[in-house]
Scaffold this active site. Structure first.
Site, PDB file in Angstrom:
ATOM      1  N   GLU A  28      41.741  40.036  26.029  1.00  0.00           N
ATOM      2  CA  GLU A  28      41.638  41.350  26.667  1.00  0.00           C
ATOM      3  C   GLU A  28      42.161  42.437  25.732  1.00  0.00           C
ATOM      4  OE1 GLU A  28      44.625  42.978  29.239  1.00  0.00           O
ATOM      5  OE2 GLU A  28      45.342  40.965  29.694  1.00  0.00           O
ATOM      6  N   ASP A 145      41.774  41.222  39.788  1.00  0.00           N
ATOM      7  CA  ASP A 145      41.780  39.973  39.018  1.00  0.00           C
ATOM      8  C   ASP A 145      41.585  38.758  39.921  1.00  0.00           C
ATOM      9  OD1 ASP A 145      42.458  41.693  36.972  1.00  0.00           O
ATOM     10  OD2 ASP A 145      44.463  40.854  36.627  1.00  0.00           O
ATOM     11  N   LYS A 162      52.182  38.379  36.589  1.00  0.00           N
ATOM     12  CA  LYS A 162      53.309  39.221  36.182  1.00  0.00           C
ATOM     13  C   LYS A 162      54.396  39.176  37.254  1.00  0.00           C
ATOM     14  CE  LYS A 162      50.444  42.219  33.339  1.00  0.00           C
ATOM     15  NZ  LYS A 162      49.140  41.553  33.579  1.00  0.00           N
TER      16      LYS A 162
END
Length: 306
Positions: A28, A145, A162
């Site tokens: 990414e 996502d 995260k």
């Protein structure tokens, strides 16, 4: 190689690798434009590409520049992303705008997955996926996502989600969406900067060859979801979860007080947490991205051999 969608450009190296069915790892670009400060961002991008090459695979960093979806960037293009103040953060819903308006944009996990799949690439390495944000029962803030993982057959090698997110809700949502989460040499869902989260995984595979066989079986069974390959941060680089919790809570309260919302939340929190940890969180972030790239390349090599 399948016909390339309109607006896509492949680097010569990626095009040749696809034609030869050589191993490729998608990367990414949001980490370059929004995930790290300069010069760590471009230094990390170059180092990650080199790790993939050293393992025997071809890196394919994905971004949108001047309205073209580029699969494989050269050094000048990496620098453009790293130094520009006018790079949009692109999820899948933003891709048509960036393309039609000939803008520059870096791709999130979701957008990178979609573009990688369109180009014929099935393995993708990143830092951590997005997920269910804390307080989502009020804000309804859930990363795209997760939904992209449910519908796009790309394996994402990451250090979990995260840790500033609601990890239990994120893992539960992945299960609801039918996305397999495979722990690489771990029985727990990694917490990004930390190896442990106390969230037990039901799937564990300890070798890259075994993961490649799992992914081959997933495709052979006609399952169209992606997969999360959860690779804990190397032990020597981790920040224990109990140490990170206080920093995350402090940063989250500050974000709420500052009314930070939407796509700005994650980069804002990462910057604040880096300050609170005196730079340790950024060092850990760099280490885990490199580790994920290495594992992704090993999986890609094993798949190519099959």
């Amino acid at each position: 190689m399948n016909a390339l969608p309109e607006f896509f450009d492949l680097s010569g190296e990626v095009r040749d690798a696809l034609a030869r069915r050589s191993p490729i790892v998608a990367l990414e670009s949001t980490i370059i434009s929004h995930g790290m400060p300069h010069p760590q961002n471009v230094d990390t991008a170059r180092a990650v590409e080199q790790i993939v090459r050293k393992a025997g695979a071809i890196p394919a960093t994905i971004a949108v520049l001047r309205g073209r979806v580029l699969v494989g960037l050269d050094d000048a293009q990496l620098e453009r992303l790293a130094n520009s103040n006018d790079v949009r953060k692109l999820s899948t819903a933003d891709l048509p705008y960036a393309v039609s308006q000939r803008r520059d944009g870096s791709t999130t996990v979701a957008a990178t997955m979609r573009c990688a799949h369109a180009a014929g690439i099935g393995i993708f390495a990143t830092g951590g996926i997005g997920g269910v944000h804390r307080g989502a029962e009020r804000s309804f803030d859930v990363s795209a996502d997760l939904y992209e993982l449910a519908r796009t057959p790309v394996a994402v090698v990451c250090a979990g989600a995260k840790a500033l997110l609601d990890l239990p809700k994120t893992l539960e949502t992945l299960e609801t969406l039918g996305v397999p989460v495979v722990g690489y040499r771990t029985n727990e869902f990694p917490a990004f900067w930390s190896r442990a989260s106390s969230l037990v995984l039901s799937l564990r595979i300890d070798e890259a060859d075994g993961i490649a066989e799992f992914l081959r079986a997933q495709r052979a069974l006609g399952l169209q979801s992606g997969a999360v390959i959860a690779n804990p941060i190397p032990a020597e680089n981790e920040i224990p979860r109990d140490q990170m919790n206080g920093c995350i809570e402090t940063a989250a309260r500050a974000a709420e007080q500052a009314c930070v919302t939407g796509k700005a939340v994650t980069p804002w929190l990462l910057e604040r947490i880096n300050a609170l940890t005196s730079g340790r969180s950024l060092e850990a972030n760099v280490a885990l991205v490199k580790s994920n790239a290495r594992l992704a390349a090993e999986i890609a090599l094993s798949l190519a051999a099959r």
